[in-house]
Design a protein around this motif. Structure first.
Motif, short mmCIF file in Angstrom:
data_model
loop_
_atom_site.label_atom_id
_atom_site.label_comp_id
_atom_site.label_asym_id
_atom_site.label_seq_id
_atom_site.Cartn_x
_atom_site.Cartn_y
_atom_site.Cartn_z
N UNK A 271 0.83 -1.20 0.00
CA UNK A 271 0.00 0.00 0.00
C UNK A 271 0.86 1.25 0.00
N UNK A 272 1.95 1.24 0.78
CA UNK A 272 2.85 2.40 0.83
C UNK A 272 3.50 2.65 -0.52
N UNK A 273 3.89 1.58 -1.21
CA UNK A 273 4.53 1.74 -2.52
C UNK A 273 3.54 2.24 -3.58
N UNK A 274 2.33 1.71 -3.54
CA UNK A 274 1.31 2.19 -4.48
C UNK A 274 1.01 3.66 -4.22
N UNK A 275 0.86 4.02 -2.95
CA UNK A 275 0.54 5.39 -2.59
C UNK A 275 1.63 6.36 -3.06
N UNK A 276 2.89 5.93 -2.92
CA UNK A 276 4.00 6.79 -3.39
C UNK A 276 3.99 6.91 -4.91
N UNK B 285 0.82 -12.16 -3.39
CA UNK B 285 0.33 -10.93 -4.01
C UNK B 285 -1.19 -10.95 -4.13
N UNK B 286 -1.74 -12.08 -4.53
CA UNK B 286 -3.19 -12.18 -4.69
C UNK B 286 -3.90 -11.97 -3.36
N UNK C 64 -0.59 -5.08 -12.98
CA UNK C 64 -0.29 -6.27 -12.19
C UNK C 64 1.21 -6.56 -12.23
N UNK C 65 1.85 -6.36 -13.38
CA UNK C 65 3.29 -6.61 -13.47
C UNK C 65 4.06 -5.64 -12.58
N UNK C 66 3.61 -4.38 -12.51
CA UNK C 66 4.25 -3.43 -11.60
C UNK C 66 4.10 -3.88 -10.15
N UNK C 67 2.90 -4.35 -9.80
CA UNK C 67 2.67 -4.83 -8.44
C UNK C 67 3.54 -6.04 -8.11
N UNK C 68 3.70 -6.94 -9.07
CA UNK C 68 4.58 -8.10 -8.85
C UNK C 68 6.01 -7.64 -8.59
N UNK C 69 6.47 -6.63 -9.34
CA UNK C 69 7.81 -6.12 -9.13
C UNK C 69 7.99 -5.52 -7.75
N UNK C 70 6.98 -4.77 -7.28
CA UNK C 70 7.09 -4.16 -5.96
C UNK C 70 7.06 -5.22 -4.86
N UNK D 239 -7.96 -0.18 -2.41
CA UNK D 239 -7.80 -0.30 -3.86
C UNK D 239 -9.08 -0.92 -4.42
N UNK D 240 -9.21 -0.86 -5.73
CA UNK D 240 -10.26 -1.60 -6.43
C UNK D 240 -9.55 -2.50 -7.44
N UNK D 241 -9.69 -3.80 -7.29
CA UNK D 241 -9.07 -4.73 -8.24
C UNK D 241 -9.83 -4.67 -9.57
N UNK D 242 -9.09 -4.52 -10.64
CA UNK D 242 -9.67 -4.48 -11.98
C UNK D 242 -8.81 -5.35 -12.89
N UNK D 243 -9.29 -5.59 -14.10
CA UNK D 243 -8.52 -6.40 -15.05
C UNK D 243 -7.15 -5.76 -15.29
#
Length: 362
Positions: free
Chosen positions: A195-200, A301-302, A271-277, A314-318
Motif C-alpha cells: 500500500x505504501x509503494x502504491x501510494x507513493x 500478491x493475490x 499487475x506486473x508493476x505490483x509483482x515487481x514491488x 484499492x479496487x481490483x480491476x482487469x
C-alpha cells in the motif's frame, strides 16, 4: 412490558406458518420445535423477550410436561419486527439487498428521509469507508449531514473521520471490525508495505504519472457479488417470478450507492508493476514472512491485493488495481525485521514490525 405464557403461542404461530407456502410449523415434530425455540432464543438475545420462568429447551424435549413464561419488551419487538418485504417471496440475494425498492414512494417524504438516513448510517458502519463518489444524490446529503456523525459516535462509541473524499468510522480497538488493518501476519504486513509503494507511485507527476481510470461503483461491486451468489441458487419457479427485478435493474433504480453524474477516475497500476514491488518487499523483508508464502509470490500478491480491496484501499480491476483515496493514509510506512536471541546463537525470526505515519490529507 407484557407477560407471555408459552402454552398457546407455538399453536398460534403454527396456524400462521401453514398459510405461508414452503414454511409451516408442526409442533409434533422435534425438529420444528427446535426451530421454534431457536427463533425465541434469537429474540431473547436481542432483548425482545426475557425468560421469567420455565425452560423453552425443556419444552422442545417434552412439550406435554414443560412450560415457559416470558416478558415481552414491546418497544424492541416493534423495532425488530419491521420486515420490508415477505421473505418467502424472495429467491435471490439481489432482491434481499434492494432496501430502497422496499420503501415505496407512497411512504411519505419523512419516512423516505428516515430510510435514507438509516441506509447512510449502515453504509458507514458496515464498510471501511463510504466514498462520496459511490453515493447517489439521495445518500450524499445524508453522508455529509452532521447528524450522521453524531448518531454513529453516540451509538458505537467510535470516532467518525470525515475527509474530502468520504467518511469512515474509525475502530482503533478492533472490537467491532471483522478485519484489522494494519494487522499481524505475512499477508497483512505485505499488504501494508505494498500500500505504501502504491501510494507513493500515484503521487508521480509528468510523464511518470499513472493513468487514471474509472473504478466500479460500490453498487456495481455489490451487484457483481450478489450475481455470483444468485448464480448458485436453485430456481424456485413461481417464487422467482415474485422476486422482482433482476440485479441490474435493482441497483440502477435503488439510488442506494449509485454513481453521481461526472465519473471519478483513480490512478491505475498494472499487475506486473505490483509483482515487481512485491518482489522488492520480499527481498528486503522476506525473513519476516511465512516460508510458504515467501516461496509463492503470486499467491502472496493475490491475498495481499484481496485484503487491500476488502479494506476499500484499492479496487481490483482487469490487469491491475486502482488506488482509492483512503490508500494515502498509509503513504508514510516504515518497517524493520526484528531478531530474537535464543539459547544458541542469535537467529532471525518471523517477527515483523511496522510503524505507520498517517497522512493527514488522504
Amino acid at each position: 412490558m407484557r407477560r407471555w405464557r408459552w402454552a398457546s403461542w407455538p399453536t398460534r404461530v403454527a396456524a400462521d406458518a401453514v398459510r405461508i407456502d414452503g414454511l409451516g410449523l408442526d409442533t409434533a415434530h422435534k425438529a420444528d420445535r427446535d426451530a421454534f425455540v431457536d427463533a425465541v432464543t434469537w429474540l431473547t438475545e436481542r432483548g425482545a423477550l426475557t425468560l421469567a420462568d420455565g425452560s423453552a429447551t425443556a419444552w422442545a424435549g417434552d412439550p406435554e410436561r414443560a412450560e415457559a413464561l416470558y416478558d415481552i419488551d414491546r418497544e424492541i419487538v416493534t423495532a425488530v419486527h419491521h420486515p420490508t418485504r415477505v421473505l418467502q417471496h424472495l429467491s435471490s440475494v439481489t432482491a434481499l439487498l434492494d432496501s430502497a425498492g422496499a420503501l415505496g414512494m407512497s411512504a411519505g417524504r419523512a419516512a423516505q428521509r428516515r430510510d435514507q438516513a438509516r441506509r447512510a448510517r449502515r453504509l458507514v458502519l458496515e464498510n471501511p469507508v463510504a466514498y462520496y463518489a459511490d453515493a447517489g444524490a439521495e445518500l450524499l446529503g445524508q453522508l455529509r449531514a452532521p447528524a450522521l456523525a453524531e448518531d454513529l459516535e453516540r451509538l458505537t462509541g467510535l470516532t467518525v473521520e470525515r475527509r474530502g473524499e468520504g467518511v469512515a468510522l474509525v475502530d482503533t480497538s478492533g472490537k467491532l471490525s471483522d478485519i484489522r488493518f494494519p494487522g499481524g501476519g505475512t499477508v497483512a504486513q505485505a499488504a501494508l508495505l505494498l500500500a505504501a509503494r502504491i501510494s507513493a507511485a500515484v503521487q508521480r507527476a509528468g510523464r511518470h504519472a499513472p493513468e487514471l481510470l474509472p473504478a466500479p461503483t460500490a453498487a456495481e461491486r455489490l451487484a457483481a457479488r450478489a450475481r455470483r451468489i444468485d448464480a448458485a441458487l436453485p430456481s424456485r419457479g413461481l417464487i422467482t417470478e415474485l422476486a422482482g427485478p433482476d440485479a441490474e435493474s435493482v441497483y440502477e433504480e435503488s439510488g442506494d450507492v449509485g454513481q453521481e453524474p461526472g465519473e471519478t477516475r483513480y490512478p491505475f497500476v498494472t499487475y506486473s508493476w505490483l509483482r515487481g514491488r512485491l518482489k522488492e518487499i520480499t527481498g528486503e523483508y522476506g525473513a519476516g514472512f511465512a516460508a510458504d508464502l515467501r516461496g509463492d509470490p503470486d499467491r502472496l500478491l493475490d491475498q495481499a491485493l484481496d485484503l487491500l480491496n476488502a479494506m476499500s484501499l484499492i479496487a481490483r480491476v482487469d490487469g491491475g488495481a486502482l488506488a482509492l483515496p483512503l490508500l494515502a493514509r498509509y503513504r508514510g510506512v516504515t518497517a524493520r525485521v526484528k531478531t530474537r536471541t535464543t539459547a544458541g546463537p542469535p537467529s532471525q525470526t518471523a517477527l515483523f514490525a511496522v510503524d505507520t505515519a498517517k497522512d493527514p490529507t488522504p
